[in-house]
Design an enzyme around this catalytic site. Structure first.
Site, PDB file in Angstrom:
ATOM      1  N   ALA A   1      26.535  10.625 -83.993  1.00  0.00           N
ATOM      2  CA  ALA A   1      25.635  11.249 -84.953  1.00  0.00           C
ATOM      3  C   ALA A   1      26.425  11.636 -86.189  1.00  0.00           C
ATOM      4  O   ALA A   1      27.650  11.712 -86.170  1.00  0.00           O
ATOM      5  CB  ALA A   1      24.978  12.480 -84.329  1.00  0.00           C
ATOM      6  N   TYR A   2      25.684  11.911 -87.239  1.00  0.00           N
ATOM      7  CA  TYR A   2      26.301  12.272 -88.519  1.00  0.00           C
ATOM      8  C   TYR A   2      26.138  13.756 -88.775  1.00  0.00           C
ATOM      9  O   TYR A   2      25.070  14.326 -88.595  1.00  0.00           O
ATOM     10  CB  TYR A   2      25.702  11.416 -89.642  1.00  0.00           C
ATOM     11  CG  TYR A   2      26.206  10.005 -89.486  1.00  0.00           C
ATOM     12  CD1 TYR A   2      27.355   9.596 -90.137  1.00  0.00           C
ATOM     13  CD2 TYR A   2      25.613   9.135 -88.582  1.00  0.00           C
ATOM     14  CE1 TYR A   2      27.876   8.335 -89.921  1.00  0.00           C
ATOM     15  CE2 TYR A   2      26.122   7.873 -88.358  1.00  0.00           C
ATOM     16  CZ  TYR A   2      27.258   7.482 -89.030  1.00  0.00           C
ATOM     17  OH  TYR A   2      27.789   6.237 -88.799  1.00  0.00           O
ATOM     18  N   ILE A   3      27.257  14.357 -89.165  1.00  0.00           N
ATOM     19  CA  ILE A   3      27.303  15.777 -89.469  1.00  0.00           C
ATOM     20  C   ILE A   3      27.158  15.985 -90.977  1.00  0.00           C
ATOM     21  O   ILE A   3      26.611  16.968 -91.440  1.00  0.00           O
ATOM     22  CB  ILE A   3      28.648  16.388 -88.984  1.00  0.00           C
ATOM     23  CG1 ILE A   3      28.885  16.055 -87.505  1.00  0.00           C
ATOM     24  CG2 ILE A   3      28.696  17.887 -89.229  1.00  0.00           C
ATOM     25  CD1 ILE A   3      27.722  16.355 -86.592  1.00  0.00           C
TER      26      ILE A   3
END
Length: 161
Positions: free
Chosen positions: A29-31
């Site tokens: 996932a992207y933060i």
């Protein structure tokens, strides 16, 4: 500083499955996500966690990757921007290069993308017969877009009400 040099293709057929040397289960996932940079968290086989920063959008990008505690990765996955991408990655050796074939699950079920990493942009790997159209540099096929595009669509819809 590490450089990532890769080409990306859509996959056609299943001929690659007979050549698989390794199978990995990934959740990522992207933060943080911007046009030309991102911060990603990835959990591999639920046993190795990494935090990766990438800068650039072309075939060659700067890449910084660090191992982090699994508990931290789990917490970061829970704070993702957009979707948590779920996929199985198959490593497929072919004529001097190792191809990574990603078979997506969840929201992107049915999508299959192959990437080949190179040492130099001038490398010219022979293309297996199971790769289709090249999508290198097409943002919509990046993991970053696959993770964030649904939230962006949701945001647009929520503002139109």
């Amino acid at each position: 500083m590490a450089k990532e040099i890769e080409r990306k293709f859509l996959v056609r057929g299943d001929h690659w499955r007979d050549l698989v040397s390794e199978k990995l289960t990934l959740r990522q996932a992207y933060i943080a996500s911007m046009d030309d940079r991102s911060v990603r968290v990835r959990l591999t086989n639920d046993t190795v966690a990494t935090l990766t920063m990438k800068i650039g959008r072309a075939m060659t990008r700067d890449e910084f990757e660090y191992e982090i505690p699994i508990a931290d990765a789990e917490e970061l996955l829970g704070n993702a921007i957009g979707l948590v991408i779920e996929k199985t990655r198959y490593k497929v050796p072919f004529k001097g290069f190792v191809w990574e074939v990603d078979v997506f699950r969840g929201a992107h079920r049915g999508l299959v993308i192959a990437e080949v990493e190179m040492e130099d942009e001038s490398d010219d790997p022979e293309l297996p017969d199971w790769v289709g159209r090249e999508v290198t540099g097409e943002y919509r096929y990046s993991n970053q877009a696959l993770a964030t595009q649904f939230e962006q669509e949701y945001d647009e819809l929520s503002h139109s009400a």
